[in-house]
Write a protein that holds these residues in place. Structure first.
Motif, PDB file in Angstrom:
ATOM      1  N   ALA A 154      34.299  34.623  59.447  1.00  0.00           N
ATOM      2  CA  ALA A 154      34.452  33.429  58.603  1.00  0.00           C
ATOM      3  C   ALA A 154      35.929  33.152  58.371  1.00  0.00           C
ATOM      4  CB  ALA A 154      33.724  33.624  57.283  1.00  0.00           C
ATOM      5  N   ARG A 155      36.325  31.898  58.581  1.00  0.00           N
ATOM      6  CA  ARG A 155      37.714  31.489  58.364  1.00  0.00           C
ATOM      7  C   ARG A 155      37.753  29.996  58.057  1.00  0.00           C
ATOM      8  NH1 ARG A 155      38.613  32.283  63.960  1.00  0.00           N
ATOM      9  NH2 ARG A 155      37.205  34.037  63.649  1.00  0.00           N
ATOM     10  N   LEU A 156      38.860  29.574  57.415  1.00  0.00           N
ATOM     11  CA  LEU A 156      39.025  28.164  57.077  1.00  0.00           C
ATOM     12  C   LEU A 156      39.853  27.465  58.146  1.00  0.00           C
ATOM     13  CD1 LEU A 156      39.677  28.314  53.223  1.00  0.00           C
ATOM     14  CD2 LEU A 156      37.533  27.838  54.429  1.00  0.00           C
ATOM     15  N   ASP A 175      44.353  18.831  56.247  1.00  0.00           N
ATOM     16  CA  ASP A 175      43.345  17.799  56.492  1.00  0.00           C
ATOM     17  C   ASP A 175      42.630  17.420  55.206  1.00  0.00           C
ATOM     18  OD1 ASP A 175      43.780  17.704  59.255  1.00  0.00           O
ATOM     19  OD2 ASP A 175      42.436  19.397  59.603  1.00  0.00           O
ATOM     20  N   GLY A 176      42.313  16.141  55.094  1.00  0.00           N
ATOM     21  CA  GLY A 176      41.488  15.681  53.982  1.00  0.00           C
ATOM     22  C   GLY A 176      40.029  16.048  54.169  1.00  0.00           C
ATOM     23  N   ALA A 177      39.685  16.510  55.350  1.00  0.00           N
ATOM     24  CA  ALA A 177      38.348  17.034  55.637  1.00  0.00           C
ATOM     25  C   ALA A 177      38.551  18.347  56.371  1.00  0.00           C
ATOM     26  CB  ALA A 177      37.544  16.048  56.494  1.00  0.00           C
ATOM     27  N   PHE A 178      38.276  19.458  55.688  1.00  0.00           N
ATOM     28  CA  PHE A 178      38.497  20.767  56.299  1.00  0.00           C
ATOM     29  C   PHE A 178      37.188  21.552  56.342  1.00  0.00           C
ATOM     30  CE2 PHE A 178      39.091  21.433  51.788  1.00  0.00           C
ATOM     31  CZ  PHE A 178      38.648  22.725  51.536  1.00  0.00           C
ATOM     32  N   PHE A 179      37.217  22.704  57.044  1.00  0.00           N
ATOM     33  CA  PHE A 179      35.977  23.367  57.416  1.00  0.00           C
ATOM     34  C   PHE A 179      36.033  24.874  57.210  1.00  0.00           C
ATOM     35  CE2 PHE A 179      36.680  19.562  59.782  1.00  0.00           C
ATOM     36  CZ  PHE A 179      35.440  18.944  59.900  1.00  0.00           C
ATOM     37  N   LEU A 180      34.887  25.455  56.940  1.00  0.00           N
ATOM     38  CA  LEU A 180      34.692  26.898  57.045  1.00  0.00           C
ATOM     39  C   LEU A 180      33.968  27.128  58.359  1.00  0.00           C
ATOM     40  CD1 LEU A 180      33.436  29.392  54.349  1.00  0.00           C
ATOM     41  CD2 LEU A 180      32.622  29.516  56.700  1.00  0.00           C
ATOM     42  N   LEU A 181      34.610  27.891  59.252  1.00  0.00           N
ATOM     43  CA  LEU A 181      34.051  28.152  60.575  1.00  0.00           C
ATOM     44  C   LEU A 181      33.636  29.616  60.690  1.00  0.00           C
ATOM     45  CD1 LEU A 181      36.700  26.270  62.783  1.00  0.00           C
ATOM     46  CD2 LEU A 181      34.592  25.350  61.777  1.00  0.00           C
ATOM     47  N   LEU A 182      32.742  29.886  61.635  1.00  0.00           N
ATOM     48  CA  LEU A 182      32.283  31.243  61.895  1.00  0.00           C
ATOM     49  C   LEU A 182      32.750  31.757  63.251  1.00  0.00           C
ATOM     50  CD1 LEU A 182      28.648  31.048  60.488  1.00  0.00           C
ATOM     51  CD2 LEU A 182      30.688  31.997  59.390  1.00  0.00           C
ATOM     52  N   ASP A 183      33.693  31.052  63.850  1.00  0.00           N
ATOM     53  CA  ASP A 183      34.268  31.476  65.127  1.00  0.00           C
ATOM     54  C   ASP A 183      35.578  30.727  65.308  1.00  0.00           C
ATOM     55  OD1 ASP A 183      34.620  32.609  67.696  1.00  0.00           O
ATOM     56  OD2 ASP A 183      32.461  32.620  68.021  1.00  0.00           O
ATOM     57  N   GLU A 184      36.221  30.948  66.441  1.00  0.00           N
ATOM     58  CA  GLU A 184      37.491  30.275  66.724  1.00  0.00           C
ATOM     59  C   GLU A 184      37.295  28.752  66.754  1.00  0.00           C
ATOM     60  OE1 GLU A 184      40.346  31.697  66.906  1.00  0.00           O
ATOM     61  OE2 GLU A 184      39.690  33.791  66.933  1.00  0.00           O
ATOM     62  N   PRO A 185      38.317  27.988  66.360  1.00  0.00           N
ATOM     63  CA  PRO A 185      38.197  26.529  66.367  1.00  0.00           C
ATOM     64  C   PRO A 185      37.794  25.961  67.723  1.00  0.00           C
ATOM     65  CG  PRO A 185      40.179  27.194  65.204  1.00  0.00           C
ATOM     66  CD  PRO A 185      39.616  28.428  65.831  1.00  0.00           C
ATOM     67  N   VAL A 187      34.836  32.140  51.576  1.00  0.00           N
ATOM     68  CA  VAL A 187      35.249  33.031  52.665  1.00  0.00           C
ATOM     69  C   VAL A 187      35.239  34.486  52.194  1.00  0.00           C
ATOM     70  CG1 VAL A 187      37.183  33.706  54.138  1.00  0.00           C
ATOM     71  CG2 VAL A 187      36.593  31.297  53.897  1.00  0.00           C
ATOM     72  N   ASP A 188      35.761  34.735  51.000  1.00  0.00           N
ATOM     73  CA  ASP A 188      35.746  36.096  50.455  1.00  0.00           C
ATOM     74  C   ASP A 188      34.316  36.607  50.312  1.00  0.00           C
ATOM     75  OD1 ASP A 188      38.493  36.122  50.317  1.00  0.00           O
ATOM     76  OD2 ASP A 188      38.575  35.576  48.185  1.00  0.00           O
ATOM     77  N   GLN A 189      33.417  35.726  49.875  1.00  0.00           N
ATOM     78  CA  GLN A 189      32.023  36.121  49.720  1.00  0.00           C
ATOM     79  C   GLN A 189      31.406  36.505  51.062  1.00  0.00           C
ATOM     80  OE1 GLN A 189      29.346  32.932  48.727  1.00  0.00           O
ATOM     81  NE2 GLN A 189      27.844  34.295  47.775  1.00  0.00           N
ATOM     82  N   LEU A 190      31.670  35.703  52.080  1.00  0.00           N
ATOM     83  CA  LEU A 190      31.114  35.984  53.402  1.00  0.00           C
ATOM     84  C   LEU A 190      31.705  37.262  53.991  1.00  0.00           C
ATOM     85  CD1 LEU A 190      30.965  32.412  54.978  1.00  0.00           C
ATOM     86  CD2 LEU A 190      29.049  33.818  54.237  1.00  0.00           C
ATOM     87  N   HIS A 191      32.989  37.471  53.779  1.00  0.00           N
ATOM     88  CA  HIS A 191      33.602  38.709  54.254  1.00  0.00           C
ATOM     89  C   HIS A 191      32.945  39.919  53.578  1.00  0.00           C
ATOM     90  CE1 HIS A 191      37.626  36.699  55.661  1.00  0.00           C
ATOM     91  NE2 HIS A 191      36.587  36.399  56.426  1.00  0.00           N
ATOM     92  N   GLY A 192      32.626  39.776  52.285  1.00  0.00           N
ATOM     93  CA  GLY A 192      31.961  40.843  51.576  1.00  0.00           C
ATOM     94  C   GLY A 192      30.563  41.114  52.089  1.00  0.00           C
ATOM     95  N   THR A 242      33.507  21.140  54.508  1.00  0.00           N
ATOM     96  CA  THR A 242      32.265  21.351  55.233  1.00  0.00           C
ATOM     97  C   THR A 242      32.096  22.840  55.499  1.00  0.00           C
ATOM     98  OG1 THR A 242      32.417  19.165  56.279  1.00  0.00           O
ATOM     99  CG2 THR A 242      30.932  20.773  57.287  1.00  0.00           C
ATOM    100  N   ASP A 243      31.106  23.434  54.852  1.00  0.00           N
ATOM    101  CA  ASP A 243      30.795  24.854  54.999  1.00  0.00           C
ATOM    102  C   ASP A 243      29.750  25.002  56.102  1.00  0.00           C
ATOM    103  OD1 ASP A 243      30.031  27.481  54.819  1.00  0.00           O
ATOM    104  OD2 ASP A 243      29.655  27.469  52.665  1.00  0.00           O
ATOM    105  N   THR A 244      30.217  25.303  57.314  1.00  0.00           N
ATOM    106  CA  THR A 244      29.284  25.354  58.447  1.00  0.00           C
ATOM    107  C   THR A 244      28.335  26.540  58.358  1.00  0.00           C
ATOM    108  OG1 THR A 244      30.684  26.693  59.915  1.00  0.00           O
ATOM    109  CG2 THR A 244      31.078  24.309  59.880  1.00  0.00           C
ATOM    110  N   SER A 245      28.630  27.506  57.486  1.00  0.00           N
ATOM    111  CA  SER A 245      27.774  28.685  57.393  1.00  0.00           C
ATOM    112  C   SER A 245      26.415  28.371  56.790  1.00  0.00           C
ATOM    113  CB  SER A 245      28.460  29.779  56.571  1.00  0.00           C
ATOM    114  OG  SER A 245      28.500  29.456  55.197  1.00  0.00           O
TER     115      SER A 245
END
Length: 274
Positions: free
Chosen positions: A202-204, A216-226, A191-196, A5-8
Motif C-alpha cells: 500500500a502506498r500513496l 494532485d487534486g485527485a490522489f490515490f492509495l495504490l496496492l502496487d507500482e503506479p 496506509v498505516d492501517q493497511l501496513h499493520g 481514491t482508496d483503491t483498496s
C-alpha cells in the motif's frame, strides 16, 4: 478541494462511471467488447471522465509470512487460485501546476475557486494544445466535435455544497471528496492501517505537494507500482521549461536582430563611401 481514491476498497461496480455520465450528460461509450476483462472503456477520454480499471494478477492480497490472508475486502476480489484483481477508479488529477492551463490560448481552461481545473466548452476552439501537455494523458478531444472534455469535479455540484456525483454514488467510500489537507491526513492513516494488516504494498500516489506537478487534486492509495495502473511513476509539469525556453528564444532573437542591424549599418557605410 479534491478527491482521495482508496483503491483498496474499490469493488469495481462502476457506479462512479454511471453517476458521472448521468449527471454530466457525458455521451455513452464502451459498448464494444474489448477482451480486457471487465474494462470496457479502457481509459479516460472525452466521453469517459471516470474510468474503472481491472488489473488481474497472480499475487495474493496482503498475506503475512504464515500465509494467512489479512486483506479482507482490501484490494478487490481474490479467487482460490491466488489470483487477484486490482480495481481502481481513475479520474483527471486536477494538478496544482497544470500544464493544460499554461498552453490554452483562449482561457477555456481555468482554475476554479476550489483549486480544480475546468474546461469551458463554449470557449474551447479545439486547438488541442492541452492534449499533449497533460502528463497523465487525461485530456481528449471529442470525435465529431473537436473540443476537449474532462472531469470538472462536478463544479456545479460542489458550488452549492454537494459532493461530486461519483463520490456520492460510491457504495464503499473508495472515492472520497473534501479539503485536500484533511484527505491527505486520512490517506496517511489508511496506509498505516493497511501496513499493520500486512498489506505492505500500500502506498500513496499524487499526494505530495513537492512532486513534479505540485501535488494532485485527485490522489490515490495504490496496492502496487503506479505503472501497474497505467500511471506515470514520476509525472512532471510538461511546461516547466517554457520560461527558460522563452528566455533563450528572446536572447537568440535579440542576437539575430543585432547581427542584421550591423549588416545593414555596414552596407550603409559602404554605399555612402561610393
Amino acid at each position: 478541494m479534491g478527491f482521495f481514491t482508496d483503491t483498496s476498497v474499490c469493488i469495481g461496480c462502476k457506479a462512479c462511471e454511471v453517476a458521472c455520465k448521468e449527471w454530466n450528460a457525458v455521451p455513452e461509450d464502451g459498448l464494444e467488447f474489448t477482451g480486457m476483462s471487465y474494462d470496457n472503456t479502457q481509459g479516460l477520454g472525452a466521453d469517459t471522465w471516470r474510468h474503472v480499471a481491472f488489473i488481474e494478477q497472480s499475487k495474493p492480497i496482503g498475506q503475512n509470512e504464515t500465509g494467512v490472508d489479512h486483506g479482507g475486502a482490501q484490494g478487490g476480489a481474490q479467487d482460490a487460485g491466488g489470483m487477484r484483481w486490482l480495481m481502481a477508479s481513475d479520474v483527471c488529477k486536477h494538478c496544482t501546476h497544470a500544464a493544460c492551463l499554461d498552453v490554452c490560448p483562449t482561457g477555456s481552461l481555468f482554475r476554479t475557486e476550489f483549486g480544480t481545473v475546468v474546461v469551458q466548452e463554449d470557449i474551447c476552439n479545439g486547438c488541442g494544445y492541452c492534449v499533449p501537455a497533460c502528463p497523465y494523458g487525461v485530456i481528449d478531444q471529442r470525435k465529431g466535435d473537436g473540443r476537449v472534455w474532462k472531469c470538472t469535479l462536478c463544479y456545479d455540484r460542489i458550488g452549492v455544497g454537494q459532493e461530486p456525483a461519483c463520490a456520492k454514488a460510491c457504495p464503499t467510500d473508495s472515492i472520497q471528496y473534501g479539503p485536500l489537507d484533511e484527505l491527505r491526513e486520512r490517506a496517511a492513516q489508511r496506509v498505516d492501517q493497511l501496513h499493520g494488516l500486512g498489506v505492505e504494498d500500500a502506498r500513496l500516489y499524487g499526494h505530495d505537494p513537492d512532486d513534479g506537478v505540485g501535488g494532485d487534486g485527485a490522489f490515490f492509495l495504490l496496492l502496487d507500482e503506479p505503472e501497474v495502473y497505467g500511471l506515470p511513476p514520476d509525472p512532471v509539469v510538461t511546461t516547466r521549461d517554457l520560461p527558460s525556453m522563452w528566455r533563450h528564444a528572446g536572447v537568440a532573437a535579440a542576437t539575430l536582430l543585432g547581427g542584421l542591424a550591423a549588416v545593414f549599418a555596414a552596407h550603409g557605410r559602404k554605399g555612402g563611401a561610393r
